[in-house]
Design a protein around this motif. Sequence first.
Motif, PDB file in Angstrom:
ATOM      1  N   ARG A  27      -1.067  19.726   4.000  1.00  7.57           N
ATOM      2  CA  ARG A  27      -0.494  19.217   5.255  1.00  7.57           C
ATOM      3  C   ARG A  27       0.807  19.938   5.633  1.00  7.57           C
ATOM      4  NH1 ARG A  27      -0.411  13.104   3.075  1.00  7.57           N
ATOM      5  NH2 ARG A  27       0.419  14.325   1.339  1.00  7.57           N
TER       6      ARG A  27
ATOM      7  N   GLY B 211       3.338   5.694   7.324  1.00  6.09           N
ATOM      8  CA  GLY B 211       2.232   5.242   8.159  1.00  6.09           C
ATOM      9  C   GLY B 211       1.422   4.130   7.513  1.00  6.09           C
ATOM     10  N   LEU B 212       1.666   3.852   6.257  1.00  2.00           N
ATOM     11  CA  LEU B 212       0.930   2.792   5.548  1.00  2.00           C
ATOM     12  C   LEU B 212       1.709   1.486   5.499  1.00  2.00           C
ATOM     13  CD1 LEU B 212      -0.365   4.927   2.517  1.00  2.00           C
ATOM     14  CD2 LEU B 212      -1.626   4.271   4.578  1.00  2.00           C
TER      15      LEU B 212
ATOM     16  N   THR C 270       0.832  -1.201   0.000  1.00  2.00           N
ATOM     17  CA  THR C 270       0.000   0.000   0.000  1.00  2.00           C
ATOM     18  C   THR C 270       0.869   1.254   0.000  1.00  2.00           C
ATOM     19  OG1 THR C 270      -1.576  -1.240   1.319  1.00  2.00           O
ATOM     20  CG2 THR C 270      -1.931   1.128   1.171  1.00  2.00           C
TER      21      THR C 270
ATOM     22  N   GLU D  19       5.733  15.429   3.424  1.00  2.00           N
ATOM     23  CA  GLU D  19       4.385  15.019   3.818  1.00  2.00           C
ATOM     24  C   GLU D  19       4.032  13.670   3.209  1.00  2.00           C
ATOM     25  OE1 GLU D  19       5.128  18.057   2.515  1.00  2.00           O
ATOM     26  OE2 GLU D  19       5.047  19.185   4.389  1.00  2.00           O
TER      27      GLU D  19
ATOM     28  N   ASP E  68       1.036  21.397  -0.507  1.00  2.00           N
ATOM     29  CA  ASP E  68       0.278  20.300   0.098  1.00  2.00           C
ATOM     30  C   ASP E  68      -0.367  20.895   1.356  1.00  2.00           C
ATOM     31  OD1 ASP E  68      -0.348  18.009   1.722  1.00  2.00           O
ATOM     32  OD2 ASP E  68       1.093  16.831   0.565  1.00  2.00           O
TER      33      ASP E  68
ATOM     34  N   VAL F 138      -2.835  -0.109  10.607  1.00  2.00           N
ATOM     35  CA  VAL F 138      -2.641   0.993   9.657  1.00  2.00           C
ATOM     36  C   VAL F 138      -3.805   1.033   8.680  1.00  2.00           C
ATOM     37  CG1 VAL F 138      -0.130   0.997   9.779  1.00  2.00           C
ATOM     38  CG2 VAL F 138      -1.258  -0.441   8.102  1.00  2.00           C
ATOM     39  N   PRO F 139      -4.202   2.212   8.278  1.00  2.00           N
ATOM     40  CA  PRO F 139      -5.280   2.295   7.295  1.00  2.00           C
ATOM     41  C   PRO F 139      -4.780   1.864   5.916  1.00  2.00           C
ATOM     42  CG  PRO F 139      -4.435   4.487   7.817  1.00  2.00           C
ATOM     43  CD  PRO F 139      -3.708   3.517   8.693  1.00  2.00           C
ATOM     44  N   ASP F 140      -5.611   1.169   5.184  1.00  2.00           N
ATOM     45  CA  ASP F 140      -5.226   0.704   3.853  1.00  2.00           C
ATOM     46  C   ASP F 140      -5.651   1.742   2.818  1.00  2.00           C
ATOM     47  OD1 ASP F 140      -4.263  -0.872   1.865  1.00  2.00           O
ATOM     48  OD2 ASP F 140      -6.008  -2.202   1.800  1.00  2.00           O
ATOM     49  N   VAL F 141      -5.276   2.974   3.063  1.00  2.00           N
ATOM     50  CA  VAL F 141      -5.715   4.077   2.211  1.00  2.00           C
ATOM     51  C   VAL F 141      -4.509   4.915   1.789  1.00  2.00           C
ATOM     52  CG1 VAL F 141      -7.158   6.134   2.065  1.00  2.00           C
ATOM     53  CG2 VAL F 141      -7.874   4.209   3.478  1.00  2.00           C
ATOM     54  N   ALA F 142      -4.405   5.212   0.554  1.00  2.00           N
ATOM     55  CA  ALA F 142      -3.347   6.105   0.093  1.00  2.00           C
ATOM     56  C   ALA F 142      -4.003   7.244  -0.666  1.00  2.00           C
ATOM     57  CB  ALA F 142      -2.386   5.351  -0.807  1.00  2.00           C
ATOM     58  N   ARG F 143      -4.198   8.340   0.042  1.00  6.62           N
ATOM     59  CA  ARG F 143      -4.947   9.453  -0.521  1.00  6.62           C
ATOM     60  C   ARG F 143      -4.047  10.379  -1.337  1.00  6.62           C
ATOM     61  NH1 ARG F 143      -8.575  12.751   3.608  1.00  6.62           N
ATOM     62  NH2 ARG F 143      -7.484  11.375   5.031  1.00  6.62           N
ATOM     63  N   ALA F 144      -4.543  10.869  -2.420  1.00  2.32           N
ATOM     64  CA  ALA F 144      -3.763  11.838  -3.191  1.00  2.32           C
ATOM     65  C   ALA F 144      -3.670  13.140  -2.417  1.00  2.32           C
ATOM     66  CB  ALA F 144      -4.440  12.079  -4.541  1.00  2.32           C
ATOM     67  N   PRO F 145      -2.536  13.787  -2.453  1.00  2.00           N
ATOM     68  CA  PRO F 145      -2.411  15.027  -1.697  1.00  2.00           C
ATOM     69  C   PRO F 145      -3.297  16.123  -2.271  1.00  2.00           C
ATOM     70  CG  PRO F 145      -0.429  14.623  -2.986  1.00  2.00           C
ATOM     71  CD  PRO F 145      -1.307  13.415  -3.154  1.00  2.00           C
TER      72      PRO F 145
ATOM     73  N   PRO G 132       0.899   8.235  -3.099  1.00  2.36           N
ATOM     74  CA  PRO G 132       1.379   9.319  -3.961  1.00  2.36           C
ATOM     75  C   PRO G 132       2.789   9.771  -3.592  1.00  2.36           C
ATOM     76  CG  PRO G 132      -0.817   9.796  -3.134  1.00  2.36           C
ATOM     77  CD  PRO G 132      -0.354   8.579  -2.418  1.00  2.36           C
TER      78      PRO G 132
END
Lengths: 731, 213
Positions: free
Chosen positions: B64, A128-129, A70, A121, B62, B36-43, A75
């Motif tokens: 963040r 964290g993934l 993952t 970032e 970004d 851990v979350p199984d998510v990969a979010r686009a910035p 990105p």
Amino acid sequence: MKFDTPATTNPIDRLKVIGQPHDRIDGPLKTTGTAHYAYERHDAVPNHVYGYIVPATIAKGRVVNIDTATARRAPGVLAIVTAKEAGPLTKGQYNTAKLLGGPEVQHYHQALAVVVAETFEEARAAAGLVRVDYARSPGAFDLAAAKGRAVKPEDGQPDTAVGDFAGAFASAPVTLDAMYTTPDQSHAMMEPHATIAAWEGDKLTLWTANQMIHWGKGDVAKTLGLPPDNVRLVSPYIGGGFGGKLFVRADAILAALGAKAAGRPVAVALPRPVMFNNTTHRPATIQRIRIGATPDGKITAIGHESWSGDLPGGGPETAVQQTRLLYAGANRMTATRLATLDLPEGNAMRAPGEASGLMALEIAMDEMAEKLKLDPVDFRVRNDTQEDPEKPGRRFSQRNFVQCMRKGAEQFGWSKRSATPGKMRDGAWLVGMGVASAFRNNLVMKSGARVRLGTDGRATVETDMTDIGTGSYTIIAQTAAEMLGLPLSQVSVVLGDSSFPVSSGSGGQWGGNSSTAGVYAACVKLREAIAGALGMDAASAVFDDGKVSAGGRSVPIAEAAKSGEIVAEDSMEYGDLEKTFQQSTFGAHFVEVAVHAATGEIRVRRMLAVCAAGRILNPKSARSQVIGAMTMGVGAALMEDLYVDKRLGFFVNHDLAGYEVPVHADIPHQEVIFLDEADPVSSPMKAKGVGELGLCGVAAAIANAVYNATGVRVRDYPVTLDKLLDRLPTV
Amino acid sequence: MDITDQLNISRRGFLKLTAVSATVAATPPLVARAAVPDVARAPVTQQVAMEVNGKPATLSLDTRTTLLDALREHMHLTGTKKGCDHGQCGACTVLVDGRRINSCLTLAVMHEGSKVTTIEGLGTPDALHPLQAAFIKHDGYQCGYCTPGQICSAVGVLDEIRRDVPSHVTADIGAKATFSTAELRERMSGNICRCGAYSNIVEAITEVQEGRA
């Protein structure tokens, strides 16, 4: 150049530049934010990307699986390196645990992977993934529980004995037998461990925060399996170290591995909450001290035992060191024992050994003075020795310990102290005074430098020496200016680059004296070359006021270099003077505290240190070293305590909110007095170390002052108000 | 920005997170698994315009990105230091619209239109701010890493006293705020100096204050 006989008169003795309280030459850069630290080298490494650490979240065991799938899809991610991708790495010579763990996990927050992404970032989010599955193994995390299984460490002298300690202690009219504990402590320097790594083919450059450039170069090469010549370390400004940056740490290796994998330069800084468990710390100790004395206060028996723990292959905290040398006494023993613990790696923190040892010994001396009904200053003075108590006839090169005590007592107003605790009141506050001895050995290390005289008459010194806040830049410039007869403004200093001559580095309070002695050696050679170029006799040439004079001629120094720069390089090496003489530094710490009668709140009101540490090369920066150390001593006395989770095996308070260090409000105005000394046995500089001496004994002086204020004796650091509350005098 | 969509993602992420947590609880005690979350979010990027050290700066960031990282990594103003990234050390102190803040605790995109002053904006090696000169004279620093934050904080402190802002040690908050070493030490306590230059820092700031008085 070899230093094997005590120094005679030399150009340094003129003290026109050296020995003067010059402002630091790096001050204008540091105060304007224009000194660039390791992570800030946009000038040298444009367009680097970012690496973020994935630390282990168990203390001991095995990684069953790392799922990076993952994270790799996240990105901006360019590469992820775990032990599997990194291939075989060799543990560095100076490391106890591996800097990249997996599959074996040796301690909590050991690095398991680095995630490299285009932005900070993105790297942080992707880290964290990463999903890690562990098989946890049981570990040993409690020093008190492991104490019974402690063994003699392999290196050093685990046992020392002179005379008949047991017999003398048993028959002594006045005795003390007490146990003391000191907690694990963290360096907590302000700049996190940080590195930018860039590869050019198989050559690696690391802009990194490291106190010992040559050790670091060797260990980076060893870890990564590179020839040392292929590794360059650059570390001109370092945001504090205190021993925490003596060795290569995970940031350097992760940056190098990440940069290799990503094919781009990579910057890695350890996040603050990871530093406390990922890097080294000062190990906790349990200490037993026994002192026997005659009724008139002469020590006849002194024994000091210390237990500490470390990972397998690690070393002990040598807390008994000073007890072998500080006080007289015909019958003596020390013992050092090491338990195996699975906590993060224990290692050197400012004044390793003495800082912890004196925290205990100097409370014991206070307790003993009280039993003897002697003033604590007087008791210490009565047990001074001018020779190594273990080797009669082997003298200290200089030992003005008694003068430190007497001068300090007079200056501090010690005579106003009440011998009976709890008798001085200031409104709601109980007031007390405490004293402790300061002692730290003076070490000398081979150190080299290159000095250039430019065609413009300016001198430039190059050495891989580091300035971790100690003032190296300034004292090195002062040394070269004195030797070459130049004003300070005509000397430039370039530090912290492994392409420069190998220096002593910064550690063990050896850096100031050793690195300037190396510059002295290079300047002697340069003076010979300059005199030669001017057709003058080198031995009789006088370098002063920008001119060189001999045989009735006097010419500007720049003349010598008019047809080209003159360069000289040399090192200072040491013979066996340290065997003939015991070289140590001495001091006395005086502290006044106020303890709130109702709440037990402890405030440090006054602090004075008197130091005997050879020639002081720059009284302004040396004083700062000492007040800084006194401040760290306040932390050790009153607040610093890495709290161990004994079930899961990690330091719980792993950030600057939980691990408390002194702040402005904790520190009063501090006074420092240096005795006027020059020790010809130490080096041509006649200087000794002072940066660690300033810490030695401070915590005990505070603990003793708290006792004097309240009558409550605390033998387990830190001295916090919960340890006083139920025993405070009735309000 | 589609807030509903974001919330949906968050909820999905949350559900997956709780599922993983449940797995942890059910596994044998010697096996630990990180949740851990199984998510990969686009910035998400956003443009922000501010004034930094008197000059306009427009950045696409970004969301963040902290103000601290915007300064250090995007504008290369590395005088502002990252000591902890958690608001615990004060090394990142800058002045925003005249008031001192920890730049690590605020996102850059929150500062549209802000006037930011960093250590580089106070003075230069050839034209030092009075506080910078005083820090050099009194050796109010050693390693130098906390120093920009100390100096920016001191600028803020002197201004707070002038603006009559009370502190924890102000005895009478009804009376006019006054300068004292106790006030200074209290107000500067958010700026840690591990080298321990506090005694000298207090003298440096005091000298500047007295020069002004």
